[in-house]
Design an enzyme around this catalytic site. Structure first.
Site, PDB file in Angstrom:
ATOM      1  N   HIS A  27     -16.737 -34.172 -23.335  1.00  0.00           N
ATOM      2  CA  HIS A  27     -16.484 -35.615 -23.414  1.00  0.00           C
ATOM      3  C   HIS A  27     -16.031 -35.989 -24.825  1.00  0.00           C
ATOM      4  O   HIS A  27     -15.071 -36.740 -25.006  1.00  0.00           O
ATOM      5  CB  HIS A  27     -17.761 -36.413 -23.125  1.00  0.00           C
ATOM      6  CG  HIS A  27     -18.288 -36.321 -21.746  1.00  0.00           C
ATOM      7  ND1 HIS A  27     -19.610 -36.036 -21.484  1.00  0.00           N
ATOM      8  CD2 HIS A  27     -17.694 -36.499 -20.544  1.00  0.00           C
ATOM      9  CE1 HIS A  27     -19.805 -36.046 -20.178  1.00  0.00           C
ATOM     10  NE2 HIS A  27     -18.659 -36.323 -19.579  1.00  0.00           N
ATOM     11  N   LYS A  51     -28.310 -44.318  -8.796  1.00  0.00           N
ATOM     12  CA  LYS A  51     -28.606 -43.014  -9.386  1.00  0.00           C
ATOM     13  C   LYS A  51     -29.580 -43.164 -10.546  1.00  0.00           C
ATOM     14  O   LYS A  51     -29.407 -44.023 -11.401  1.00  0.00           O
ATOM     15  CB  LYS A  51     -27.313 -42.396  -9.926  1.00  0.00           C
ATOM     16  CG  LYS A  51     -26.900 -41.112  -9.283  1.00  0.00           C
ATOM     17  CD  LYS A  51     -25.631 -40.622  -9.923  1.00  0.00           C
ATOM     18  CE  LYS A  51     -25.418 -39.173  -9.629  1.00  0.00           C
ATOM     19  NZ  LYS A  51     -24.207 -38.669 -10.243  1.00  0.00           N
ATOM     20  N   ARG A 100     -10.465 -30.975 -16.008  1.00  0.00           N
ATOM     21  CA  ARG A 100     -10.947 -29.611 -16.214  1.00  0.00           C
ATOM     22  C   ARG A 100     -10.237 -28.612 -15.317  1.00  0.00           C
ATOM     23  O   ARG A 100     -10.028 -27.477 -15.699  1.00  0.00           O
ATOM     24  CB  ARG A 100     -12.449 -29.543 -15.943  1.00  0.00           C
ATOM     25  CG  ARG A 100     -13.276 -30.353 -16.908  1.00  0.00           C
ATOM     26  CD  ARG A 100     -14.697 -30.395 -16.485  1.00  0.00           C
ATOM     27  NE  ARG A 100     -14.794 -31.155 -15.232  1.00  0.00           N
ATOM     28  CZ  ARG A 100     -15.916 -31.538 -14.662  1.00  0.00           C
ATOM     29  NH1 ARG A 100     -17.067 -31.220 -15.181  1.00  0.00           N
ATOM     30  NH2 ARG A 100     -15.904 -32.241 -13.553  1.00  0.00           N
ATOM     31  N   SER A 137     -22.044 -32.746 -17.420  1.00  0.00           N
ATOM     32  CA  SER A 137     -23.378 -33.224 -17.784  1.00  0.00           C
ATOM     33  C   SER A 137     -24.436 -32.645 -16.851  1.00  0.00           C
ATOM     34  O   SER A 137     -25.531 -32.293 -17.290  1.00  0.00           O
ATOM     35  CB  SER A 137     -23.423 -34.752 -17.731  1.00  0.00           C
ATOM     36  OG  SER A 137     -22.587 -35.307 -18.696  1.00  0.00           O
TER      37      SER A 137
END
Length: 169
Positions: A27, A51, A100, A137
């Site tokens: 990040h 969440k 990615r 993460s």
């Protein structure tokens, strides 16, 4: 006032959105690169009430502010709802997203097209540094929870906060 705004020029603004629970070196790489291309980079920390994060939104904001302070042109705040509304409220014409893998592109392209259709906001895709191409993460939290070494995957300040938080669990 000096600089582009005092001369009647509009500041070039972009946003880097995400949950950042926690922020990783991947990040940080994208934010750093965006900070070289834009006058102001907004880091928008997503609030997802469905969440439960490891860190509160406020803790994430504080960590990101501390870590990105050296760039001098990064603003960090939370958002809830549509990212395009966040952009409209702040006159931000561009979203910067790191990619990615090809699988990221499939999803992110759909989001970019939707965002552009809703508001005209453009999305710029930045290829992730290969060093961080596997990094997320979620993986950092999982490895750290099992006692694995993640010191090379997160900034030192985040490592300290992560170690402390997991020790309490």
């Amino acid at each position: 006032m000096t600089g582009p705004e005092s001369e009647g020029l509009q500041m070039r603004r972009a946003v880097c959105p995400g949950s950042f629970d926690p922020i990783t070196n991947g990040h940080l790489d994208i934010i750093a690169r965006a900070s070289k291309l834009y006058d102001v980079v907004h880091v928008a920390v997503m609030i997802n009430q469905s969440k439960q994060g490891l860190f509160t939104v406020e803790e994430r904001i504080d960590l990101i502010r501390e870590i990105t302070a050296e760039f001098g042109n990064v603003e960090v705040e939370s958002f809830h709802g549509l990212l395009v509304d966040f952009c409209k409220e702040r006159d931000i014409p561009a979203i910067v997203k790191g990619l990615r893998a090809v699988s990221d592109f499939d999803y992110e392209l759909q989001m970019a097209q939707m965002n552009n259709g809703l508001s005209g906001v453009e999305t710029l895709f930045v290829p992730t540094n290969p060093t961080y191409s596997f990094l997320s993460s979620s993986l950092v939290k999982e490895v750290a929870a099992w006692g694995g070494d993640v010191s090379h995957l997160v900034p030192p300040r985040v490592l300290g906060a992560l170690t402390e938080r997991l020790a309490k669990k």
